[in-house]
Design an enzyme around this catalytic site. Structure first.
Site, PDB file in Angstrom:
ATOM      1  N   LYS A 118       0.821  -1.205   0.000  1.00 48.59           N
ATOM      2  CA  LYS A 118       0.000   0.000   0.000  1.00 48.59           C
ATOM      3  C   LYS A 118       0.861   1.264   0.000  1.00 48.59           C
ATOM      4  CE  LYS A 118      -3.834  -2.226   2.471  1.00 48.59           C
ATOM      5  NZ  LYS A 118      -4.669  -2.218   3.712  1.00 48.59           N
ATOM      6  N   ILE A 125     -12.921 -26.317  -5.568  1.00 48.99           N
ATOM      7  CA  ILE A 125     -14.101 -27.135  -5.853  1.00 48.99           C
ATOM      8  C   ILE A 125     -14.967 -26.511  -6.944  1.00 48.99           C
ATOM      9  CG2 ILE A 125     -15.511 -26.053  -4.042  1.00 48.99           C
ATOM     10  CD1 ILE A 125     -16.703 -28.831  -3.508  1.00 48.99           C
ATOM     11  N   ASN A 126     -15.005 -25.177  -6.995  1.00 45.19           N
ATOM     12  CA  ASN A 126     -15.798 -24.495  -8.010  1.00 45.19           C
ATOM     13  C   ASN A 126     -15.132 -24.575  -9.379  1.00 45.19           C
ATOM     14  OD1 ASN A 126     -15.806 -22.170  -5.415  1.00 45.19           O
ATOM     15  ND2 ASN A 126     -17.593 -23.446  -5.851  1.00 45.19           N
ATOM     16  N   GLY A 129     -14.078 -17.732  -5.936  1.00 37.52           N
ATOM     17  CA  GLY A 129     -14.185 -19.175  -6.092  1.00 37.52           C
ATOM     18  C   GLY A 129     -13.077 -19.891  -5.372  1.00 37.52           C
ATOM     19  N   HIS A 130     -13.226 -21.204  -5.278  1.00 37.63           N
ATOM     20  CA  HIS A 130     -12.196 -22.071  -4.723  1.00 37.63           C
ATOM     21  C   HIS A 130     -12.058 -23.284  -5.618  1.00 37.63           C
ATOM     22  CE1 HIS A 130     -10.576 -20.357  -1.091  1.00 37.63           C
ATOM     23  NE2 HIS A 130     -11.778 -20.068  -0.622  1.00 37.63           N
ATOM     24  N   ASP A 178      -6.201 -26.742  -7.391  1.00 40.65           N
ATOM     25  CA  ASP A 178      -5.138 -25.913  -6.822  1.00 40.65           C
ATOM     26  C   ASP A 178      -3.744 -26.350  -7.260  1.00 40.65           C
ATOM     27  OD1 ASP A 178      -6.748 -24.148  -5.490  1.00 40.65           O
ATOM     28  OD2 ASP A 178      -6.547 -25.084  -3.526  1.00 40.65           O
ATOM     29  N   GLY A 220      -1.134 -14.122  -7.495  1.00 40.27           N
ATOM     30  CA  GLY A 220      -2.373 -14.864  -7.439  1.00 40.27           C
ATOM     31  C   GLY A 220      -3.586 -14.040  -7.077  1.00 40.27           C
TER      32      GLY A 220
END
Length: 373
Positions: free
Chosen positions: A66, A132-133, A129-130, A160, A87
């Site tokens: 920042k 699984i999505n 999202g993660h 992942d 990421g």
């Protein structure tokens, strides 16, 4: 043995979770110098980070992104690097003033890796999202689970790590090879949806030739076949059978005395449910160790299903050095192995090295003091 294969390559890792650190671990394990930039007061504690295998074998510099001085510092560090990866959601690095146009403008040979779930473009690019999505959208998740049951996700191995971090590491190295040949860096847009889809390429091939049903748990490799599945034993443990090839299936029949005519129709899916039920009953008549003894020396494609502690102690894994202990944490050793080059012996992630890293990147003592302040 010689130096690790990636020795001499410098990578800047903008701190993140999951697939990003896995990519950094892979690169560091094989000799790249990975400088991780962490933000001060992050959600993860220093104690957790110091024991995380995903953060091993690299140094960390703490910078508050920042602050304009920190942004300028990242630009100077990236100017010395072969690659950088991040990421965040699309657009975040641009808003910080660290987008690819800026950093590749500073360093035309820089490879800029971007790790996201949905990719940099498309209708879902800004959606949360993660794992699984992402594997749900790619079609991969649909393939996991029992017949007639709900999809069963494979922890976060497919999105992942396999379709994310591993794919990004491959993409980064491919682009770095190109940059060394051409002098031109580029952006690597790594999306876990697409990466997990690539991991399913063989299954798409089966589907295209009519060898894979859309019905979960009814196919050759998803638990549908009686000769390719896991079975519970008398002591509540499990074994795995993978007797696909005819010679292995013949030996399976021999060891288990499967003499009836019905066992000869190995690849008739109509027979699989009945034969699987029979094998389920048979495997429950002996303990896992007894089945291991029965299959010892027979080529069936058989292995016991081991728990974590059992895997570490298994003689084959011990002989190969498949697991190591670092900072009191047992974890997988670097892989794959090389015939000439060495991988890096894992070390616990280290912090409080900001001054050393900055000095190596050309910052003066006064500049380092100002950044620290």
């Amino acid at each position: 043995m010689t130096a690790p294969p990636l020795q001499g390559i410098r990578i800047v890792e903008i701190g993140s979770i999951g697939p990003g650190p896995f990519c950094g671990m892979m690169l560091a394990d094989h000799g790249a110098e990975v400088i991780r930039i962490a933000r001060p007061g992050g959600a993860r504690s220093v104690t957790v980070e110091s024991t995380d295998p995903l953060l091993r074998s690299r140094r960390t510099i703490t910078l508050d992104l920042k602050q304009p001085e920190a942004i300028a510092a990242v630009r100077r560090i990236a100017a010395t690097a072969d690659g950088l990866f991040e990421g965040f959601r699309p657009g975040v690095m641009e808003r910080l003033g660290l987008g690819p146009d800026v950093l590749i403008g500073d360093n035309p040979r820089l490879v800029y890796g971007r790790m996201t779930g949905w990719g940099q473009t498309g209708p879902l690019a800004q959606a949360p999202g993660h794992d699984i999505n992402y594997i749900a959208l790619s079609g991969a998740l649909h393939a996991y689970g029992p017949a007639g049951g709900k999809p069963g996700f494979p922890i976060n191995m497919v999105g992942d790590f396999g379709g994310g971090g591993m794919m990004l590491a491959f993409g980064m190295l491919s682009a770095i090879l190109s940059a060394k040949a051409t002098g031109r860096g580029q952006v690597v847009d790594c999306a876990m949806t697409e990466g997990s889809a690539v991991l399913m390429s063989m299954i798409w091939g089966f589907r295209g030739t009519g060898r894979w049903s859309n019905a979960r748990g009814t196919n050759l490799l998803d638990g549908g076949a009686h000769f390719y599945d896991t079975y519970e034993t008398a002591d509540g443990k499990w074994v795995s059978i993978g007797a696909i090839e005819p010679q292995f299936y013949a030996t399976l029949r021999q060891v288990m005395a499967l003499d009836g005519e019905e066992w000869a129709a190995q690849f008739d899916p109509r027979q699989w449910p009945v034969l699987k039920a029979r094998l389920t009953e048979m495997f429950k008549t002996r303990t896992r160790d007894q089945w291991c003894a029965a299959f010892e020396g027979h080529e069936v494609c058989f292995a016991p299903v081991l728990g974590f502690d059992e895997a570490v102690a298994d003689p084959h894994n011990v002989a190969r050095g498949a697991f190591v202990e670092v900072g009191g944490i047992v974890q997988p050793a670097p892989a794959p192995r090389y015939s000439v080059s060495e991988t890096v012996a894992p070390t616990s992630p280290t912090g409080a090295e900001s001054a050393t890293i900055l000095a190596e990147c050309g910052f003066s003592p006064d500049e380092i003091a100002a950044l620290t302040a």
